[in-house]
Design an enzyme around this catalytic site. Structure first.
Site: not given
Length: 242
Positions: A81, A128, A231
């Site tokens: 992402h 992910d 992230s």
């Protein structure tokens, strides 16, 4: 980390990719556009975390937006992402290898290819994970080198101490202040079924809906977790002395 239930454990949600590496962080459900960083930690010693990288996007300056891990002299592991669907132009993406303070001694590296897991759609469905191929291999040294990936058979029992690192926010809506040091925080592994139950708190999805999937790993504790800004960065655990 990102809190769905502030009164409960804040849990760091990570996906275990096909490579069997717990090397990146995914935000909590419902917060797919927010990245994660470090809360409750301290500045990392200069001698530690030589695989940590900063992903940069072109703007008024090359802005840090996600973390990553050097897993090979020419490959970086991060979260899907972080790059999908927003990064369309490789020329707008750079990688900065381990540095103690963001922006102070940048030597940004271009990326030649992005490989996103073919089953990735949104964070909530798992898979992910993405790989970034650098245009040129980097020189491995005591300051810059790769992280060891665990075998697929490796298990991470509840309570096992692990570490999360990054340059993210130091609290909710509190940005990492200058000189933007790399932060670290120790977090214990949390059983997936407990993590899944915590993530259902305050939601109306029903407990039969699996938020924490089988390809994910949870770690974290109250006031020691990740927050907006990193992230894709590493979760590392010491196994058999390495």
């Amino acid at each position: 980390m990102l809190l769905l239930a502030p009164q409960m454990l804040s849990l760091l949600l990570l996906a275990l990719p096909v490579l069997a590496s717990p090397a990146y962080v995914a935000p909590a459900p419902g917060q797919a556009l927010q990245q994660t960083g470090i809360v409750g930690g301290q500045e990392a010693p200069r001698s530690k975390w030589p695989w940590q990288v900063s992903l940069r996007v072109r703007g008024p300056y090359w802005m840090h937006f996600c973390g990553g891990s050097l897993i090979h002299p020419q490959w970086v592991l991060t979260a899907a992402h972080c790059v999908e669907p927003d990064i369309k132009d490789l020329a707008a993406l750079r990688v900065q290898l381990r540095e103690q303070h963001l922006y102070y001694q940048d030597q940004l590296l271009p990326v030649s290819r992005i490989i996103v897991h073919p089953q990735f759609y949104i964070i909530q469905t798992g898979a992910d994970i993405a790989l970034l191929e650098l245009e040129e291999p980097v020189n491995i040294s005591s300051h810059i080198h790769t992280v060891t990936l665990p075998p697929a058979s490796e298990t991470f029992p509840p309570g096992m101490p692990c570490w999360v690192t990054g340059w993210g926010d130091v609290d909710n809506n509190v940005h990492l202040p200058p000189p933007y040091p790399l932060k670290e925080v120790e977090v214990p592994v949390v059983e997936n079924h407990l993590c899944n139950a915590e993530y259902h708190t305050g939601l109306h999805t029903g407990h039969s809906f699996q938020i924490v999937r089988d390809d994910m790993l949870c770690a974290g504790s109250e006031n020691h977790d990740s927050c907006q800004g990193d992230s894709g960065g590493p979760l590392v655990c010491k196994v058999n002395g390495t």
